[in-house]
Design a protein around this motif. Structure first.
Motif, PDB file in Angstrom:
ATOM      1  N   LYS A   1       0.825  -1.198   0.000  1.00 30.87           N
ATOM      2  CA  LYS A   1       0.000   0.000   0.000  1.00 30.87           C
ATOM      3  C   LYS A   1       0.860   1.249   0.000  1.00 30.87           C
ATOM      4  CE  LYS A   1      -4.047   2.138   2.084  1.00 30.87           C
ATOM      5  NZ  LYS A   1      -5.150   2.009   3.065  1.00 30.87           N
ATOM      6  N   GLN A   2       1.977   1.213   0.743  1.00 29.46           N
ATOM      7  CA  GLN A   2       2.886   2.364   0.759  1.00 29.46           C
ATOM      8  C   GLN A   2       3.440   2.620  -0.633  1.00 29.46           C
ATOM      9  OE1 GLN A   2       3.572   4.378   3.486  1.00 29.46           O
ATOM     10  NE2 GLN A   2       4.506   5.654   1.905  1.00 29.46           N
ATOM     11  N   GLN A   3       3.802   1.563  -1.350  1.00 31.29           N
ATOM     12  CA  GLN A   3       4.292   1.722  -2.712  1.00 31.29           C
ATOM     13  C   GLN A   3       3.212   2.290  -3.623  1.00 31.29           C
ATOM     14  OE1 GLN A   3       6.214  -1.794  -4.308  1.00 31.29           O
ATOM     15  NE2 GLN A   3       7.088  -2.301  -2.326  1.00 31.29           N
ATOM     16  N   ALA A   4       1.973   1.841  -3.430  1.00 35.06           N
ATOM     17  CA  ALA A   4       0.873   2.358  -4.244  1.00 35.06           C
ATOM     18  C   ALA A   4       0.650   3.844  -3.977  1.00 35.06           C
ATOM     19  CB  ALA A   4      -0.402   1.572  -3.962  1.00 35.06           C
ATOM     20  N   ILE A   5       0.744   4.248  -2.718  1.00 30.57           N
ATOM     21  CA  ILE A   5       0.571   5.667  -2.363  1.00 30.57           C
ATOM     22  C   ILE A   5       1.691   6.503  -2.968  1.00 30.57           C
ATOM     23  CG2 ILE A   5       0.543   7.312  -0.452  1.00 30.57           C
ATOM     24  CD1 ILE A   5      -0.729   5.046   1.251  1.00 30.57           C
ATOM     25  N   ASP A   6       2.944   6.057  -2.778  1.00 28.22           N
ATOM     26  CA  ASP A   6       4.084   6.796  -3.322  1.00 28.22           C
ATOM     27  C   ASP A   6       4.007   6.887  -4.844  1.00 28.22           C
ATOM     28  OD1 ASP A   6       5.018   7.066  -0.755  1.00 28.22           O
ATOM     29  OD2 ASP A   6       6.432   5.387  -0.891  1.00 28.22           O
ATOM     30  N   LEU A   7       3.600   5.790  -5.467  1.00 31.70           N
ATOM     31  CA  LEU A   7       3.473   5.785  -6.921  1.00 31.70           C
ATOM     32  C   LEU A   7       2.409   6.769  -7.385  1.00 31.70           C
ATOM     33  CD1 LEU A   7       3.984   4.621  -9.744  1.00 31.70           C
ATOM     34  CD2 LEU A   7       2.350   2.789  -9.194  1.00 31.70           C
ATOM     35  N   ARG A   8       1.274   6.781  -6.701  1.00 30.08           N
ATOM     36  CA  ARG A   8       0.192   7.682  -7.088  1.00 30.08           C
ATOM     37  C   ARG A   8       0.616   9.141  -6.950  1.00 30.08           C
ATOM     38  NH1 ARG A   8      -3.723   8.077 -10.557  1.00 30.08           N
ATOM     39  NH2 ARG A   8      -5.701   8.863  -9.767  1.00 30.08           N
ATOM     40  N   VAL A   9       1.296   9.467  -5.869  1.00 31.43           N
ATOM     41  CA  VAL A   9       1.769  10.838  -5.660  1.00 31.43           C
ATOM     42  C   VAL A   9       2.756  11.232  -6.751  1.00 31.43           C
ATOM     43  CG1 VAL A   9       3.105  12.333  -4.131  1.00 31.43           C
ATOM     44  CG2 VAL A   9       1.359  10.829  -3.176  1.00 31.43           C
TER      45      VAL A   9
ATOM     46  N   ALA B   1      -3.715  12.157  -1.829  1.00 33.58           N
ATOM     47  CA  ALA B   1      -4.111  13.558  -1.965  1.00 33.58           C
ATOM     48  C   ALA B   1      -3.647  14.377  -0.769  1.00 33.58           C
ATOM     49  CB  ALA B   1      -5.629  13.654  -2.121  1.00 33.58           C
ATOM     50  N   ASN B   2      -3.804  13.856   0.441  1.00 32.71           N
ATOM     51  CA  ASN B   2      -3.364  14.570   1.632  1.00 32.71           C
ATOM     52  C   ASN B   2      -1.841  14.691   1.689  1.00 32.71           C
ATOM     53  OD1 ASN B   2      -5.650  15.226   3.740  1.00 32.71           O
ATOM     54  ND2 ASN B   2      -6.221  13.282   2.775  1.00 32.71           N
ATOM     55  N   ARG B   3      -1.150  13.671   1.236  1.00 34.39           N
ATOM     56  CA  ARG B   3       0.315  13.748   1.219  1.00 34.39           C
ATOM     57  C   ARG B   3       0.793  14.793   0.215  1.00 34.39           C
ATOM     58  NH1 ARG B   3       3.334   7.970   2.068  1.00 34.39           N
ATOM     59  NH2 ARG B   3       2.344   7.405   4.036  1.00 34.39           N
ATOM     60  N   MET B   4       0.146  14.858  -0.933  1.00 37.69           N
ATOM     61  CA  MET B   4       0.528  15.859  -1.925  1.00 37.69           C
ATOM     62  C   MET B   4       0.301  17.267  -1.391  1.00 37.69           C
ATOM     63  SD  MET B   4      -0.716  14.325  -5.579  1.00 37.69           S
ATOM     64  CE  MET B   4      -0.154  15.821  -6.379  1.00 37.69           C
ATOM     65  N   ALA B   5      -0.803  17.465  -0.688  1.00 37.69           N
ATOM     66  CA  ALA B   5      -1.073  18.779  -0.104  1.00 37.69           C
ATOM     67  C   ALA B   5      -0.005  19.153   0.917  1.00 37.69           C
ATOM     68  CB  ALA B   5      -2.462  18.778   0.544  1.00 37.69           C
ATOM     69  N   ALA B   6       0.406  18.182   1.741  1.00 35.01           N
ATOM     70  CA  ALA B   6       1.433  18.456   2.751  1.00 35.01           C
ATOM     71  C   ALA B   6       2.784  18.724   2.097  1.00 35.01           C
ATOM     72  CB  ALA B   6       1.534  17.285   3.725  1.00 35.01           C
ATOM     73  N   VAL B   7       3.111  17.969   1.053  1.00 37.73           N
ATOM     74  CA  VAL B   7       4.382  18.174   0.352  1.00 37.73           C
ATOM     75  C   VAL B   7       4.421  19.548  -0.296  1.00 37.73           C
ATOM     76  CG1 VAL B   7       5.764  17.394  -1.607  1.00 37.73           C
ATOM     77  CG2 VAL B   7       4.848  15.722   0.000  1.00 37.73           C
ATOM     78  N   GLU B   8       3.314  19.964  -0.891  1.00 35.19           N
ATOM     79  CA  GLU B   8       3.281  21.289  -1.521  1.00 35.19           C
ATOM     80  C   GLU B   8       3.448  22.400  -0.482  1.00 35.19           C
ATOM     81  OE1 GLU B   8      -0.294  23.309  -3.522  1.00 35.19           O
ATOM     82  OE2 GLU B   8       0.807  22.386  -5.162  1.00 35.19           O
ATOM     83  N   LEU B   9       2.840  22.226   0.671  1.00 37.23           N
ATOM     84  CA  LEU B   9       3.007  23.209   1.744  1.00 37.23           C
ATOM     85  C   LEU B   9       4.463  23.255   2.198  1.00 37.23           C
ATOM     86  CD1 LEU B   9       2.027  25.150   3.945  1.00 37.23           C
ATOM     87  CD2 LEU B   9       1.373  23.160   5.307  1.00 37.23           C
ATOM     88  N   ALA B  10       5.084  22.080   2.355  1.00 34.84           N
ATOM     89  CA  ALA B  10       6.483  22.033   2.776  1.00 34.84           C
ATOM     90  C   ALA B  10       7.393  22.657   1.720  1.00 34.84           C
ATOM     91  CB  ALA B  10       6.896  20.588   3.056  1.00 34.84           C
TER      92      ALA B  10
ATOM     93  N   SER C   1      -2.661  23.463  -2.540  1.00 31.34           N
ATOM     94  CA  SER C   1      -3.737  23.538  -3.529  1.00 31.34           C
ATOM     95  C   SER C   1      -3.967  22.233  -4.257  1.00 31.34           C
ATOM     96  CB  SER C   1      -3.401  24.620  -4.571  1.00 31.34           C
ATOM     97  OG  SER C   1      -2.181  24.313  -5.225  1.00 31.34           O
ATOM     98  N   VAL C   2      -3.224  21.188  -3.904  1.00 33.30           N
ATOM     99  CA  VAL C   2      -3.387  19.902  -4.562  1.00 33.30           C
ATOM    100  C   VAL C   2      -4.363  19.059  -3.775  1.00 33.30           C
ATOM    101  CG1 VAL C   2      -2.239  17.823  -5.361  1.00 33.30           C
ATOM    102  CG2 VAL C   2      -1.050  20.012  -5.469  1.00 33.30           C
TER     103      VAL C   2
END
Length: 566
Positions: A139-147, A387-396, A426-427
Motif C-alpha cells: 500500500k505504501q508503494q501504491a501511495i508513493d506511486l500515485r503521488v 491527496a493529503n500527502r501531496m497537499a502536505a508536500v506542496e506546503l512544505a 492547492s493539490v
C-alpha cells in the motif's frame, strides 16, 4: 518601390517558414519528452528491465524496443487489488514506432507480445506478521506511486502549456488527436493464469490477438503499411479481438489446465468507434461473436467449486482487512470518511514539516498520534492518503522556497519573503482525478450505440456420476441474434430545460431453454418470422408542448413450462 515590396514579401515568407519549422521542432520535442515521461510513469512502476539509455535513444530515433521485461510481484497491489501477487510474469516484447518527421500524418505502431502472468494468493505462504508487513509495504508503494505519477503529470501539463503558449487555440489537442488517429495497436499471445490449492481451482484467460486499427468513415481496415487520411479532426477506430477464451479446472494446480475444459470457448469480437467533433456525434457498434456461436459450458462440480471459492475469497478479504484495521475503524472509514481524511491530513502535515525541519508553530507527533496516523493510513483508500500527502508536500515545498539563505541567516536578514504560516496547499482529489486534462472537451450532442450478439448457448452438465457417459445436460439455454440500439440527441424541452430525444430498441431472433431435455421456454415463430421472435422500443420525444414517452413490446407466441424438479 516594387522591388522593396518583393523583398518585404520574401522576408515575410521566410519568416513564416521559420515559424512553421520552429513550431514543428517544438511539437516534436514536446511529444518526445512527454512520451518518455509517459512510458516511465506507465511501465517503470510495474515492470523490471527497462534500460533508460536505450529508451531515450529509441525515442530519439523513433523506434523503441523493450524486450524480456519482468512483471513485478506487487503489481496487483499497485493497481488496487490487494491480497494477490504475481508469482511469475514477463512480457517478451514492446515495440513502438513513431515517425517524428511526419508526426501528424505518419503511422504510429505499437506491438506488445508474449504477456504471460501467473497469479497466486498472497496469504498462502506467509505468517500473520509477514502478511501485515507485506500488505503495508504494497500500500505504501501504491501511495508513493500515485503521488509521483500525479506530480509528474501536473509538471508535464505545465510544460506543455508553456510550449504551446501563443499558438492557435487547441493546438495541443489537435496534434494529439491526429497522433491518436494514426495509432495502431497489436497485442498478441496474452495468457493470465491463477491457481490456489486452498480454493481448489485453477483458471486461465487466453487472448491470442487484439488489434486496434485506424480507418476512414467506411470502417474498412487499411492494408499493411497504408496510412489513413482523414480530412478533419474526426476519429474512426476498429478494435478486433480473436480467440478470447477461459479455462477452469477444479484440481488446484496449473498443470491441471492442460486438459481442462473451456467454460468460454474461443470467441471473436469487433468494436467500431467514431467521433465526429464537427457534428458533435459519437458512434459505437459492438459485435459479440462476429457471426459465430458463442458457447459457455459449465459442469456441476465447477459451479459448486466456484461458489465455495467465492465465499472463501470474501472471508479472506474480510480477514485481511481485519488484520490491518480494527473493526470500529473499518466501519467508521465509510461513515466518517471526510472527518478521518481531515484528521489524517493534519497529522501527516505535522509529521512531514518536522521531518523536513520546516515546522513553525506545529508540534511534533506523540507516540499515540504516530500510531493513529499509521492506523488511518491502513484504513483510508490510497487516493485519499495520496491527496493529503501531496497537499502536505506542496506546503512544505512552499515553506522551503521562502527560507532565508546562509548569508542572510548569518547577518540576520532575509533574502526571501518571510514564511507565511497560513500557506495552504492547492493539490487535492481534483488533481488526482483530473491531472491529465489539458483543455476542456465539449460533450457530444448526438450518440448512437449498437450492440449485436450472435447466437449464444449456455450449458450446464451434471458430472456427479462416476462414468462420463452418464453426463446429463441439466440446463440448456440458446439465445439467437440479439440486437440493441440506443440513440441520444440532446435538446431543449417545451419548458426550456436541457433534455434529450432518446430512442432505445432491441430485438432477438429466439430463445430456447431446456431442463434435463424438457422444454422450459420456447418461442414459436413461423418460417417467415424466423429471427424476429421479440422486439421492444422505448422512446422519449421532445415536442413543442410536451415530452412524449412511448413504449412498445412485441413477442411471438411463447410456451412456458414449469417443471417441478427445477
Amino acid at each position: 518601390s516594387s522591388r522593396r515590396t518583393d523583398v518585404q514579401r520574401s522576408l515575410q515568407n521566410q519568416l513564416k517558414r521559420a515559424q512553421c519549422t520552429w513550431l514543428k521542432q517544438q511539437e516534436t520535442a514536446m511529444f518526445q519528452e512527454a512520451l518518455e515521461q509517459l512510458i516511465l510513469l506507465c511501465l517503470n512502476p510495474y515492470l523490471e528491465g527497462i534500460r533508460l539509455g536505450s529508451l531515450h535513444k529509441g525515442i530519439w530515433n523513433g523506434l523503441i524496443e523493450l524486450k524480456e521485461l519482468k512483471v513485478k510481484p506487487e503489481v496487483l497491489a499497485l493497481l488496487g487489488v490487494p491480497g494477490f501477487r504475481v508469482e511469475k510474469g514477463h512480457i517478451q516484447l514492446i515495440r513502438l514506432e513513431i515517425p517524428w518527421s511526419s508526426l501528424a500524418t505518419g503511422k504510429v505502431s505499437l506491438v506488445v507480445s508474449g504477456i504471460h502472468i501467473e497469479l497466486e494468493q498472497m496469504a498462502e505462504s506467509k505468517s500473520k506478521e509477514e502478511l501485515i508487513q507485506a500488505m503495508r509495504d504494497a500500500k505504501q508503494q501504491a501511495i508513493d506511486l500515485r503521488v509521483e505519477q500525479v506530480r509528474n503529470l501536473l509538471e508535464q501539463r505545465r510544460k506543455a502549456a508553456e510550449k504551446v503558449a501563443g499558438t492557435d487555440e487547441g493546438f495541443g489537442m489537435k496534434v494529439a488527436r491526429r497522433f491518436i488517429n494514426n495509432v495502431t495497436v497489436q497485442i498478441e499471445d496474452v495468457q493470465v493464469s491463477f491457481s490456489s490449492k486452498a480454493l481448489g481451482i485453477a483458471t486461465s484467460i487466453q487472448l491470442p490477438n487484439l488489434a486496434v486499427l485506424s480507418t476512414d468513415e467506411s470502417f474498412q481496415e487499411p492494408k499493411k503499411g497504408e496510412v489513413v487520411q482523414i480530412a478533419d479532426d474526426s476519429m474512426y477506430k476498429v478494435m478486433r479481438i480473436d480467440g478470447f477464451a477461459v479455462q477452469l479446472s477444479c484440481g488446484g494446480g496449473l498443470d491441471t489446465l492442460k486438459d481442462a475444459n473451456y467454460i468460454l470457448k474461443p470467441i471473436s469480437t469487433a468494436l467500431k468507434l467514431a467521433h465526429v467533433p464537427s457534428e458533435q456525434r459519437v458512434f459505437l457498434e459492438l459485435d459479440l461473436g462476429v457471426g459465430k456461436l458463442s458457447e459457455v459450458k459449465l459442469f456441476g462440480s465447477q459451479v459448486k467449486q466456484l461458489m465455495k471459492a467465492g465465499v472463501a475469497l470474501a472471508e479472506e478479504d474480510a480477514r485481511l482487512k481485519a488484520l490491518m484495521v480494527p473493526e470500529e475503524i473499518g466501519s467508521a472509514a465509510l461513515l466518517m470518511e471526510d472527518t478521518l481524511k481531515a484528521e489524517y491530513g493534519l497529522l501527516y502535515k505535522r509529521h512531514l514539516l518536522h521531518e523536513r525541519r520546516l515546522a513553525v508553530d506545529e508540534t511534533n507527533l506523540t507516540a499515540q498520534e504516530l500510531r493513529r496516523k499509521q492506523l488511518l493510513e491502513d484504513a483510508l483508500p490510497v487516493e485519499i492518503v495520496a491527496a493529503n500527502r501531496m497537499a502536505a508536500v506542496e506546503l512544505a515545498d512552499a515553506r522551503q522556497e521562502k527560507l532565508p539563505g546562509f548569508f542572510s541567516q548569518f547577518w540576520g536578514q532575509f533574502c526571501c519573503a518571510t514564511t507565511n504560516n497560513n500557506t495552504t496547499a492547492s493539490v487535492g482529489m481534483e488533481d488526482l482525478q483530473d491531472a491529465t486534462e489539458f483543455e476542456a472537451v465539449e460533450a457530444p450532442a448526438n450518440i448512437l450505440a449498437e450492440v449485436r450478439f450472435s447466437d449464444l448457448s449456455v450449458k450446464l452438465h451434471d458430472d456427479a456420476a462416476e462414468e462420463k457417459s452418464l453426463l446429463r445436460q441439466v440446463l440448456e439455454l440458446y439465445v439467437y441474434s440479439t440486437e440493441l440500439t440506443a440513440k441520444v440527441a440532446t435538446g431543449v424541452d417545451y419548458r426550456g430545460k436541457s433534455s434529450a430525444n432518446v430512442h432505445v430498441a432491441g430485438s432477438f431472433g429466439g430463445v430456447e431453454a431446456r431442463h434435463c431435455g424438457d422444454d422450459v421456454i420456447r418461442i414459436r415463430t413461423a418460417d417467415e418470422q424466423r429471427g424476429q421472435a421479440a422486439k421492444f422500443a422505448l422512446e422519449n420525444k421532445l415536442e413543442e408542448t410536451c415530452n412524449v414517452l412511448s413504449v412498445m413490446l412485441h413477442t411471438a407466441p411463447m410456451d412456458l413450462n414449469f417443471i417441478p424438479s427445477m
